[in-house]
Each structure stands twice: as C-alpha cells, then as structure tokens.
Enzyme design. Structure first.
Site, PDB file in Angstrom:
ATOM      1  N   ARG A  19      29.293   6.706 -11.565  1.00 30.20           N
ATOM      2  CA  ARG A  19      30.314   7.525 -12.240  1.00 30.20           C
ATOM      3  C   ARG A  19      31.531   6.711 -12.661  1.00 30.20           C
ATOM      4  NH1 ARG A  19      30.648  12.501  -8.130  1.00 30.20           N
ATOM      5  NH2 ARG A  19      29.662  10.977  -6.735  1.00 30.20           N
ATOM      6  N   GLY A  84      19.670   4.155   1.239  1.00 30.56           N
ATOM      7  CA  GLY A  84      20.499   4.937   2.133  1.00 30.56           C
ATOM      8  C   GLY A  84      21.368   4.088   3.038  1.00 30.56           C
ATOM      9  N   GLY A 146      30.587  14.937   3.463  1.00 30.52           N
ATOM     10  CA  GLY A 146      29.810  15.339   4.630  1.00 30.52           C
ATOM     11  C   GLY A 146      30.669  16.096   5.617  1.00 30.52           C
ATOM     12  N   ASN A 234      34.960   8.097  -6.660  1.00 30.91           N
ATOM     13  CA  ASN A 234      33.669   8.044  -7.327  1.00 30.91           C
ATOM     14  C   ASN A 234      33.777   7.778  -8.818  1.00 30.91           C
ATOM     15  OD1 ASN A 234      31.845   8.642  -5.095  1.00 30.91           O
ATOM     16  ND2 ASN A 234      32.856  10.630  -5.048  1.00 30.91           N
ATOM     17  N   ASN A 392      56.116 -29.772 -28.486  1.00 27.36           N
ATOM     18  CA  ASN A 392      55.438 -30.483 -27.400  1.00 27.36           C
ATOM     19  C   ASN A 392      53.989 -30.847 -27.681  1.00 27.36           C
ATOM     20  OD1 ASN A 392      54.794 -27.726 -27.412  1.00 27.36           O
ATOM     21  ND2 ASN A 392      54.310 -27.708 -25.236  1.00 27.36           N
TER      22      ASN A 392
END
Length: 507
Positions: A19, A84, A146, A234, A392
């Site tokens: 995302r 996972g 969660g 996210n 320079n």
C-alpha cells in the site's frame, strides 16, 4: 550473584508494504532523520542485546545495504517467501541456534516506539518468568489490528488477527502492538507447532500465545502507557500522520529544554539534530541530519539546514545550508546558499543572494550580496563587493583564490583562480583579476570609458530614448567645455583616484 539475562532482538523487516506503492521497501521510508527500521533499532539499542537479527525479504539488498550503514553488527536473514510472522521468526532463530535467554521481536514499522517502553516490556517479562509477553495498547480505533482476548480473570487467552476475529472480538479496543518478549527455548518449541489454518494461510507468530496458554505456560500482557507509540503505517497517509506525531514529540522535548520554537506546526527537527538552550527557531524551518544549533542562535523563518553547525548567537534567515559551518555571531541571509565545506568564522557575514562553496570566510569578513564564493579563503575583516565572482573552474579543474586580511574587493569583480589578493589590498570595481595583487596595492583591469555622442539619435531614432535625449540636450547648454568635463570625470583617470576607493564595493 545472578547472571545477566542473555538477550536477542529480532526485527521483522521483510514485508513489501504494497500500500506504500513504492520501489523503496516500507521499512526504509524516512521519518525525521531515520528510516522506520532505524527508529526501531534505536528503540531496541538500550537493551544491549547479544545479537540483533533483522529478517529481510522484499528489497533485501537495499535493506542489507542500509543495515551496513546504521547497524553493521546486525545479522540480516533472508525470508525468501513471506509465509507469515511465525515463519520469519523461525528463520531468524535458525540463523542463531546458539542464542538463549530472552528474544525480543519487534515489527519494523513502529517508529514512535520509545526505548523506555521496550525496556519495561522486557523487565516485566523477565521479572515474572513468563514464557511470552505481548505489548498491548488501548486504542480509540482498533480497525485492522490484532485484538488481545482475555479470559474472565483478565489473563491473556489468545491474540486474534482482525480478519480471523468474531464480531465480539472485533469490538475489543485492546490491541496487539506487534512487539513481544519470549523465552527462547519455549518459543522454539511453539514455533514448530504453528499451523497455517487461517484466513491468510500463514504461520502467525501470535498463535504462539494460544499454544503456550494451552500448554499451561505463563504468558503476560504489558500495556503501553501511550498507545501512540505502538502505531505503525501501511501507506503514505499513515506515514505522514506518524511524521506529524513525531514532530510534535521532538519539538515539545526541545522546548522543555529551553529552546524557543515560535511555530511548532511548521518546524521540523530531525531526531538526530541538536539545539542548545535559548536558541530561537522561527517558522517554516527544517533542521535535518546532524545539524547543531548553538545557544542563543536565531534560525528562521524559512530556513533549511542539513548537517550544518550554527554557532552561538549566530543568525540564519531565509537560507539553505548543507554540510556548512556558521561561526559564533555570524549572520547568513536572507536568500543565501551555503554548500558543503562552507565555513564562516566568528561574526562573518554572508548576505542576500550569496552562494558559498568549499570556502573559509574569516572573522568579521563580509560578503553582503549577489556574489559567488567558491574554493576560496577570505581573510578576517575583508569586504567582498556586490556581484563578485570567484572564478574557480577552468572546465577541467577547480582552483583556489585567497583574499587577505582586510582586503577590499570592488563591486562586479571577477577573481580568476588561482590568484591571491594580498592583505590590505584593494581591487577596483569592474575588474577581472587574474594576477596576484600584492599587499596594500590596488588591482585594476578597467578599460577606459568612451562616450559616442549622438549615437541614440542616429541608431535609435523615433524611440522614447531618443525623445528623452533630445529634451535633455535642448534644456542644457551643450558647450565644448561641458563635454570635456564629462569626458574627464567619466574616463580612466578616475580609476585609481582617491575619491573612487569608497565606490569600489558595498557593505
């Protein structure tokens, strides 16, 4: 005498962060002086872990390269397939089979996490002899997070991902922050029992808690004092929100130390910058990288400083500086640009529309406006007139110019390097100096002026200029004596005259 706990930190940094819609791995997105990953590693650093393992996956080579810069002692472990969080931790522990004691697992996208909170989690875990302890937080809106599910006695029962939660569980506002402490032996055993029977078909690290509870192992919940610390991101909208929260935290901390920040909402100070007491930071100011602002200095409005040191009581106004040094009491701006290796000594002045690169400007020296100073050394109390160019570069190499103490460079001058203007020397306005000017001498390369009478009438007839000239000529006597006087005063005889010295430069 009790032995110190052995500790290992595992940071989960393998995710793509789809995302974010970015070629840059999510954990490498910057946030006020550090990447997301850098903030997490900083929060874990006070644990003094024996080993730090970072699980990499998406953009692994980029993450490895970043770790080499910020945490070369860390071990990067590849999770080739993101199967996972449980799978990631198992891979991490397989890479360090010798570790024992406590394993601290932290998601790599929680940049507001404080070191004190991590330490409190670990102390609670080790003090209670728990098999596992989760950091939780009570949040206003738990959507997407969660949930911590407790039993009737308030003990942890399980951690449930939102996609797998029941309606009653989704109503809970106590969430899993994605930060854990485990006993490594019991963690290894539980990881071997994880299932992929869930909505994502992945091995969830959170399922370890349910397995440990079922086995009668002691597990704990440590609640963060401030839920803001547990926020992740996210997408770029959420990242911007974290940036604002961190900005407010940083600004509040500096103000409490005695720094005046006049408009905190438009002041952005990296966590790696330093501001000393009684400094004043005005609106629309960014202090980035390793910038240091000294006591009683005034910076802003409209200033960006990157890896720049500003001395005590100096002033920087509406300017941009990168890897520069501004000495005590010096002044810069408005609208100046200090490039790398620009070094201003005490009470030096760099004024409006001046650019300085790889140059030393001596104490009390002035470059007030409209000039370029590159690869130069300017002595104390020298004065550089408007529109002076330190030439320079010859197309291949850079060369250096030296201007001595109390030298005086006239306006619209080119100093063609390599060249030296000696102490106390003067350079007449409009000169192009390619040879050294000795101390106390006047350098002049000005050509005699010519005035071509009647040119406008002949070459620009019918113009407004021609009409104005005709009116002026008609209103004044146009005698030979007057023309002769104009030629004398406008010609080369005035170049080195005593009355011209004050006209060769500005302050």
């Amino acid at each position: 005498m009790p032995q110190p706990h052995l500790r290992t930190v595992v940071v989960l940094a393998a995710g793509e962060g789809k995302r974010m819609k970015s070629a840059l791995p999510k954990v490498l997105h910057p946030l006020l002086g550090r990447t997301l990953l850098g903030h997490v590693l900083t929060a874990a650093a006070p644990l003094a872990a024996d080993r730090t393992v970072v699980v990499v996956g998406h953009g692994a080579e980029q993450v490895r390269a970043h770790l080499t810069e910020i945490a070369p002692e860390a071990t990067a472990v590849l999770q080739a397939e993101q199967l996972g969080t449980g799978h990631a931790v198992r891979i991490a522990l397989d890479a360090v089979p010798e570790v024992s004691g406590t394993v601290v697992v932290i998601n790599g996208d929680v940049p507001l996490l404080r070191a004190e909170t991590v330490a409190a989690l670990v102390e609670a875990h080790e003090g209670e002899g728990a098999a596992a302890t989760v950091l939780a937080a009570e949040v206003p809106d738990p959507t997407g997070l969660g949930r911590i599910v407790r039993d009737a006695d308030g003990r942890l029962e399980q951690i449930v991902e939102e996609r797998d939660a029941s309606p009653a569980q989704r109503a809970l506002r106590e969430i899993n922050a994605g930060i854990y402490a485990f006993d490594v032996a019991r963690l290894r055993d539980a990881l071997g029992k994880l299932s992929t029977d869930n909505d994502q078909g992945e091995e969830y690290l959170t399922d370890v808690f349910g397995l440990l509870v079922s086995a009668g192992e002691p597990v704990g919940v440590h609640v963060a004092a401030d839920h803001v610390e547990t926020l992740g991101c996210n997408d770029r909208v959420e990242l911007a929100g974290l940036r604002r929260l961190l900005r407010d935290r940083v600004n509040a901390a500096w103000m409490r130390t005695g720094v005046s920040i006049l408009d905190p909402e438009t002041t952005w100070i990296d966590v790696t910058a330093t501001v000393e007491r009684d400094a004043v930071i005005d609106q629309n100011t960014q202090l980035r990288g390793t910038t240091v602002v000294g006591a009683q200095a005034v910076v802003g409005p409209d200033v960006t400083l990157i890896d720049t040191v500003v001395g005590a009581a100096a002033t920087v106004l509406r300017s941009h500086a990168v890897s520069a040094e501004v000495g005590p009491g010096a002044s810069v701006g408005p609208y100046a640009y200090l490039r790398p290796a620009a070094k201003l000594a005490e009470k030096a002045k760099i004024g409006t529309f001046v650019e300085v690169k790889n140059s030393e400007v001596g104490a009390g020296a002035k470059v007030p406006h409209l000039s370029y100073v590159g690869d130069a050394t300017i002595g104390a109390k020298a004065n550089i007139g408007a529109a002076t160019i330190f030439v320079n570069y010859d197309g291949v190499n850079k060369h250096r110019t030296t201007v001595g103490e109390a030298a005086f460079i006239g306006c619209d001058t080119s100093l063609i390097a390599p060249v030296e203007v000696g102490p106390g020397a003067y350079v007449a306005a409009g000169s192009a100096i390619s040879q050294d000017v000795p101390a106390g001498a006047l350098g002049v390369t000005r050509a005699p002026q010519r005035s071509i009478e009647g040119w406008v009438a002949r070459k620009r007839p019918g113009t407004a200029s021609a009409a104005a000239a005709e009116r002026a000529q008609s209103a004044s006597a146009d005698t030979p004596a007057a023309r002769e006087g104009e030629a004398i005063h406008g010609g080369a005889e005035t170049v080195g005259g005593p009355s011209s010295a004050g006209d060769t430069a500005t302050e």
